[in-house]
Design a protein around this motif. Structure first.
Motif, mmCIF file in Angstrom:
data_model
loop_
_atom_site.group_PDB
_atom_site.id
_atom_site.type_symbol
_atom_site.label_atom_id
_atom_site.label_comp_id
_atom_site.label_asym_id
_atom_site.label_seq_id
_atom_site.Cartn_x
_atom_site.Cartn_y
_atom_site.Cartn_z
ATOM 1 N N LEU A 21 -11.201 6.868 7.144
ATOM 2 C CA LEU A 21 -10.832 7.635 5.950
ATOM 3 C C LEU A 21 -9.350 7.987 5.943
ATOM 4 O O LEU A 21 -8.725 8.025 4.879
ATOM 5 C CB LEU A 21 -11.665 8.913 5.854
ATOM 6 C CG LEU A 21 -13.138 8.706 5.494
ATOM 7 C CD1 LEU A 21 -13.910 9.995 5.717
ATOM 8 C CD2 LEU A 21 -13.283 8.216 4.068
ATOM 9 N N GLU A 22 -8.788 8.222 7.118
ATOM 10 C CA GLU A 22 -7.369 8.574 7.210
ATOM 11 C C GLU A 22 -6.461 7.432 6.750
ATOM 12 O O GLU A 22 -5.324 7.674 6.377
ATOM 13 C CB GLU A 22 -7.013 9.005 8.633
ATOM 14 C CG GLU A 22 -7.532 10.386 8.960
ATOM 15 C CD GLU A 22 -7.340 10.774 10.417
ATOM 16 O OE1 GLU A 22 -7.130 9.875 11.273
ATOM 17 O OE2 GLU A 22 -7.422 11.971 10.702
ATOM 18 N N GLU A 23 -6.989 6.206 6.749
ATOM 19 C CA GLU A 23 -6.204 5.076 6.258
ATOM 20 C C GLU A 23 -5.837 5.258 4.792
ATOM 21 O O GLU A 23 -4.877 4.658 4.305
ATOM 22 C CB GLU A 23 -6.980 3.764 6.431
ATOM 23 C CG GLU A 23 -7.185 3.358 7.863
ATOM 24 C CD GLU A 23 -8.024 2.096 7.997
ATOM 25 O OE1 GLU A 23 -8.204 1.369 6.991
ATOM 26 O OE2 GLU A 23 -8.504 1.843 9.112
ATOM 27 N N PHE A 24 -6.584 6.094 4.090
ATOM 28 C CA PHE A 24 -6.349 6.314 2.666
ATOM 29 C C PHE A 24 -5.525 7.573 2.404
ATOM 30 O O PHE A 24 -5.286 7.930 1.255
ATOM 31 C CB PHE A 24 -7.687 6.400 1.922
ATOM 32 C CG PHE A 24 -8.450 5.114 2.001
ATOM 33 C CD1 PHE A 24 -8.219 4.098 1.088
ATOM 34 C CD2 PHE A 24 -9.365 4.896 3.017
ATOM 35 C CE1 PHE A 24 -8.905 2.900 1.181
ATOM 36 C CE2 PHE A 24 -10.054 3.697 3.117
ATOM 37 C CZ PHE A 24 -9.824 2.702 2.194
ATOM 38 N N GLU A 25 -5.072 8.220 3.452
ATOM 39 C CA GLU A 25 -4.325 9.468 3.316
ATOM 40 C C GLU A 25 -3.071 9.281 2.461
ATOM 41 O O GLU A 25 -2.775 10.105 1.592
ATOM 42 C CB GLU A 25 -3.964 10.016 4.694
ATOM 43 C CG GLU A 25 -3.312 11.368 4.649
ATOM 44 C CD GLU A 25 -3.097 11.935 6.040
ATOM 45 O OE1 GLU A 25 -2.642 13.083 6.108
ATOM 46 O OE2 GLU A 25 -3.367 11.254 7.048
#
Length: 121
Positions: free
Chosen positions: A88-92
């Motif tokens: 999910l952090e890849e979309f931060e």
């Protein structure tokens, strides 16, 4: 880990987390190990229904079950959730940019309205 296996594991985690009962069970387990009956207490559900949820969580790698005499306490395993968080952090950066655009929206709307009003004069 191979890409396909990684995605299958990630799919299993998200599928397990999609159910509110399973999320509530994980929250309970964050406080410590618990038996099926202890996990069932807050729900209006049968023991077999809770056991089915536990099996889904176990297949996703989110819990493990031990044998302690006649009990089979469940224990939280957070590593698969950490993988989901990393994904999910890849979309931060995307979300940060979207929020920046949202922050600028009132000013953009005000400028657009001012321009339309001056064009109509």
């Amino acid at each position: 880990m191979k890409r396909a296996a990684y995605h299958n594991e990630l799919d299993a985690v998200f599928a397990a987390l999609a159910d509110p009962t399973r999320r509530a069970i994980l929250s309970q387990l964050a406080a410590g190990d618990a038996s099926v009956n202890e996990l069932r207490a807050p729900f209006a559900m049968s023991q077999p229904a809770i056991s089915k949820h536990l099996k889904v969580l176990e297949r996703a790698g989110l819990i493990e079950r031990a044998v302690d005499r006649q009990r089979r306490p469940a224990r939280l395993k957070a590593a698969p959730m950490a993988e989901a968080v990393r994904w999910l952090e890849e979309f931060e950066q995307f979300w940060a940019g979207s929020f920046d655009q949202l922050d600028n929206l009132p000013q953009d709307l005000k400028q657009s309205r001012t321009k339309r009003e001056s064009d109509n004069e």
